[in-house]
Design a protein around this motif. Structure first.
Motif, PDB file in Angstrom:
ATOM      1  N   HIS A 232      56.999  21.669  70.944  1.00 22.29           N
ATOM      2  CA  HIS A 232      55.854  22.568  71.026  1.00 22.29           C
ATOM      3  C   HIS A 232      56.235  23.978  71.474  1.00 22.29           C
ATOM      4  O   HIS A 232      55.362  24.804  71.807  1.00 22.29           O
ATOM      5  CB  HIS A 232      54.791  21.996  71.969  1.00 22.29           C
ATOM      6  CG  HIS A 232      55.230  21.855  73.393  1.00 22.29           C
ATOM      7  ND1 HIS A 232      54.647  22.550  74.419  1.00 22.29           N
ATOM      8  CD2 HIS A 232      56.204  21.102  73.973  1.00 22.29           C
ATOM      9  CE1 HIS A 232      55.221  22.231  75.561  1.00 22.29           C
ATOM     10  NE2 HIS A 232      56.176  21.354  75.313  1.00 22.29           N
TER      11      HIS A 232
ATOM     12  N   ASP B  86      47.338  20.367  73.609  1.00 19.72           N
ATOM     13  CA  ASP B  86      46.580  20.581  72.373  1.00 19.72           C
ATOM     14  C   ASP B  86      46.309  19.233  71.711  1.00 19.72           C
ATOM     15  O   ASP B  86      47.208  18.413  71.564  1.00 19.72           O
ATOM     16  CB  ASP B  86      47.399  21.480  71.438  1.00 19.72           C
ATOM     17  CG  ASP B  86      46.649  21.829  70.161  1.00 19.72           C
ATOM     18  OD1 ASP B  86      46.452  20.915  69.323  1.00 19.72           O
ATOM     19  OD2 ASP B  86      46.296  22.999  69.979  1.00 19.72           O
TER      20      ASP B  86
ATOM     21  N   ARG C 293      56.967  28.637  64.242  1.00 18.20           N
ATOM     22  CA  ARG C 293      56.718  29.834  65.035  1.00 18.20           C
ATOM     23  C   ARG C 293      55.942  30.906  64.259  1.00 18.20           C
ATOM     24  O   ARG C 293      55.425  31.852  64.845  1.00 18.20           O
ATOM     25  CB  ARG C 293      58.031  30.400  65.562  1.00 18.20           C
ATOM     26  CG  ARG C 293      58.933  30.975  64.501  1.00 18.20           C
ATOM     27  CD  ARG C 293      60.306  31.353  65.050  1.00 18.20           C
ATOM     28  NE  ARG C 293      60.192  32.232  66.184  1.00 18.20           N
ATOM     29  CZ  ARG C 293      60.678  31.943  67.396  1.00 18.20           C
ATOM     30  NH1 ARG C 293      61.306  30.823  67.626  1.00 18.20           N
ATOM     31  NH2 ARG C 293      60.535  32.809  68.371  1.00 18.20           N
TER      32      ARG C 293
ATOM     33  N   TYR D 179      55.319  29.239  71.884  1.00 18.39           N
ATOM     34  CA  TYR D 179      54.965  28.127  72.761  1.00 18.39           C
ATOM     35  C   TYR D 179      53.483  27.797  72.604  1.00 18.39           C
ATOM     36  O   TYR D 179      52.631  28.689  72.589  1.00 18.39           O
ATOM     37  CB  TYR D 179      55.253  28.513  74.217  1.00 18.39           C
ATOM     38  CG  TYR D 179      54.975  27.443  75.235  1.00 18.39           C
ATOM     39  CD1 TYR D 179      55.849  26.374  75.405  1.00 18.39           C
ATOM     40  CD2 TYR D 179      53.840  27.507  76.051  1.00 18.39           C
ATOM     41  CE1 TYR D 179      55.597  25.393  76.362  1.00 18.39           C
ATOM     42  CE2 TYR D 179      53.591  26.547  77.005  1.00 18.39           C
ATOM     43  CZ  TYR D 179      54.465  25.483  77.157  1.00 18.39           C
ATOM     44  OH  TYR D 179      54.214  24.521  78.097  1.00 18.39           O
ATOM     45  N   ILE D 180      53.175  26.507  72.456  1.00 19.20           N
ATOM     46  CA  ILE D 180      51.797  26.006  72.422  1.00 19.20           C
ATOM     47  C   ILE D 180      51.665  24.966  73.529  1.00 19.20           C
ATOM     48  O   ILE D 180      52.551  24.133  73.714  1.00 19.20           O
ATOM     49  CB  ILE D 180      51.457  25.378  71.058  1.00 19.20           C
ATOM     50  CG1 ILE D 180      51.449  26.451  69.963  1.00 19.20           C
ATOM     51  CG2 ILE D 180      50.111  24.680  71.101  1.00 19.20           C
ATOM     52  CD1 ILE D 180      51.119  25.910  68.594  1.00 19.20           C
ATOM     53  N   GLU D 181      50.572  24.994  74.245  1.00 21.71           N
ATOM     54  CA  GLU D 181      50.373  24.047  75.341  1.00 21.71           C
ATOM     55  C   GLU D 181      50.448  22.607  74.827  1.00 21.71           C
ATOM     56  O   GLU D 181      49.867  22.269  73.796  1.00 21.71           O
ATOM     57  CB  GLU D 181      49.029  24.287  76.020  1.00 21.71           C
ATOM     58  CG  GLU D 181      48.974  25.551  76.867  1.00 21.71           C
ATOM     59  CD  GLU D 181      49.915  25.502  78.061  1.00 21.71           C
ATOM     60  OE1 GLU D 181      50.217  24.387  78.538  1.00 21.71           O
ATOM     61  OE2 GLU D 181      50.350  26.580  78.503  1.00 21.71           O
TER      62      GLU D 181
ATOM     63  N   ARG E  46      48.921  27.883  64.683  1.00 19.99           N
ATOM     64  CA  ARG E  46      48.819  26.595  65.371  1.00 19.99           C
ATOM     65  C   ARG E  46      49.732  25.610  64.645  1.00 19.99           C
ATOM     66  O   ARG E  46      49.361  25.005  63.640  1.00 19.99           O
ATOM     67  CB  ARG E  46      47.376  26.098  65.355  1.00 19.99           C
ATOM     68  CG  ARG E  46      47.111  24.887  66.256  1.00 19.99           C
ATOM     69  CD  ARG E  46      45.662  24.469  66.160  1.00 19.99           C
ATOM     70  NE  ARG E  46      45.368  23.308  67.002  1.00 19.99           N
ATOM     71  CZ  ARG E  46      44.303  22.533  66.837  1.00 19.99           C
ATOM     72  NH1 ARG E  46      43.439  22.793  65.864  1.00 19.99           N
ATOM     73  NH2 ARG E  46      44.106  21.499  67.633  1.00 19.99           N
TER      74      ARG E  46
END
Length: 462
Positions: free
Chosen positions: A187, A377, A407, A372-374, A411
């Motif tokens: 992620h 999600d 990247r 970066y994505i939490e 999303r």
């Protein structure tokens, strides 16, 4: 109920199609698809265009609707009843074959449960898995709430201009995963810095210097032609010498690998740099430049160049020199750096120039910031839950140094099919290395995971 309903169907489908999947991967691997000079209608050269044509032909044979967007990128898709879209994205271009292969890299071989060939893991094998996952949805008449698109890129390895073109001309998917990394779910990706350390114009003892096949591959061999008396020199581990017209060709023999994972590699350019300096074969001006390269090659964590960095999200910074050339009287050593949030691309450029102390300058610097994505999600959790349920593991999301298509999307994540705990046999190599290998059993398990993940994503509010 979800797993109980679709798990057995996916198992049967995977077993029935294993040989078909292997044959399809061979079709794609056997098409050499390294980027070439652009041609009319073929922006990345004939190789990637040919591979894309073959991939879309395969998709049509599987009964999927296809589209070729000017040989930049193509896709297969299934319509949904709503206006949201889930996508996968893989690529059909590959890095150059490099050296050290025991067989033709563009003639895929099957050996002891492994596929061997350029692209079996990165990323032609996963491309086939995505197409066969869509075929499952079609064959089983799964009612789709969200449309599903399998994107096939043609320029991931050398610039990702394919996805730039796509996002300029087409809407981004509402959620996308890229099977171009490791399981369970990645992620976040480090920032990427590229550029070259360039000497001043040299008129010394170095006549030629070349090595490397791509900026993102640790070179396993390199060669330098230098004015010297071969009778005064001796070889050493990783170095061989050849007399050539009154000069000496010094060859370095290292161990290649992916720039994002340089642990365990040996940079052949660094071996030659050490040899030149240890034997005092160069002029003071050349030595000054080579000492900069020595600092670069001796520490892949960037400490030699003053750019070491780490944070709480990513592994520490890495940097390698992938290719070197002697052009216009100057030496050019290119750089591939993967960096965490604790440093910026601009700061890396500044510190590199500082470390060069006038013996070299950083040219053509460019960078992309960390992505970066939490981990919380819901879509990430859907992928993670699917992986853990299929494997019986308790995997956690992770971040990495490799750069994928993910990247570029608002999303997106990377999602398998590699496994960090899978040991390579002697006859198989890593992505970007010689004898690139992919384990058949793990590919088949990944197909099941992708089928069930696409189904599970249908239940989400995207």
């Amino acid at each position: 109920m979800f797993f109980e309903k679709y798990g057995p169907l996916a198992d049967a489908y995977v077993a029935e199609n294993e040989q078909n999947v292997i044959a399809a991967i061979k079709r794609l691997v056997d098409v050499p698809s390294v980027e070439g000079a652009p041609e009319p209608g073929k922006p990345f050269g004939p190789g990637p265009a040919a591979a894309l044509a073959e991939g879309l032909a395969l998709a049509k044979e599987l009964g999927l609707a296809t589209h070729n967007a000017g040989n930049y990128i193509g896709w297969a898709e299934l319509p949904g009843t709503g206006d949201k879209q889930v996508a996968t994205i893989t690529h059909l271009d590959v890095v150059p074959q490099g050296n050290g292969w025991t067989a033709d890299p563009f003639d895929m071989q099957v050996k002891d449960g492994w596929l061997i060939g350029r692209g079996v893991a990165d990323d032609k094998g996963p491309s086939v898995l995505c197409l066969y996952a869509l075929k499952f949805l079609k064959d089983h008449a799964v009612p789709l709430r969200h449309s599903v698109r399998a994107l096939l890129g043609a320029n991931e390895e050398t610039g990702m201009a394919d996805v730039d073109y796509y996002l300029k001309n087409f809407a981004a998917p509402d959620f996308c995963f890229s099977p171009d990394a490791e399981f369970p779910v990645c992620h976040g990706e480090k920032g990427g810095f590229n550029g070259s350390l360039v000497s001043g114009e040299l008129h010394g003892n170095i006549l030629e210097f070349e090595g490397g096949v791509a900026h993102n591959v640790v070179p396993d061999r390199a060669a330098c032609l230098v004015k010297a008396d071969i009778t005064a020199l001796t070889g050493r581990e990783g170095i061989t010498l050849e007399a050539e017209n009154g000069a000496v060709r010094i060859r370095g023999w290292g161990k290649g690998g992916h720039a994002a994972m340089p642990a365990g590699t040996v940079n052949a350019i660094g071996l030659i740099v050490d040899y030149l300096l240890d034997n005092r074969l160069c002029t003071p001006e050349e030595e000054a430049y080579l000492k900069v390269l020595q600092k670069l090659h001796h520490a892949t964590d960037g400490s030699g160049m003053g750019i070491a960095a780490s944070d709480q999200v990513f592994d520490p910074l890495t940097i390698i020199g992938g290719m070197i050339k002697f052009e216009g009287g100057c030496l050019w050593q290119d750089l591939d750096c993967r960096y965490p949030t604790a440093i910026t691309g601009a700061e890396i450029e500044r510190r590199l120039n500082e470390a060069c102390a006038g013996a070299a300058t950083v040219r053509e610097a460019r960078w992309s910031e960390p992505f970066y994505i939490e981990a919380g999600d819901p879509a990430i959790q859907a992928l993670l839950d699917t992986y853990n349920q299929v494997t019986g593991e308790h995997g956690k999301p992770f971040t990495m140094g490799g750069g994928t298509y993910a990247r570029h999307f608002p999303r997106a994540v990377s999602f398998g099919p590699e496994r960090a705990d899978l040991a390579l046999p002697e006859f198989a190599g890593p992505m970007h290395g010689a004898n690139e290998g992919a384990n058949i059993a793990h590919l088949m398990q990944a197909l099941k995971i992708y089928i069930l993940a696409l189904l599970r994503l249908q239940d989400l509010e995207l």
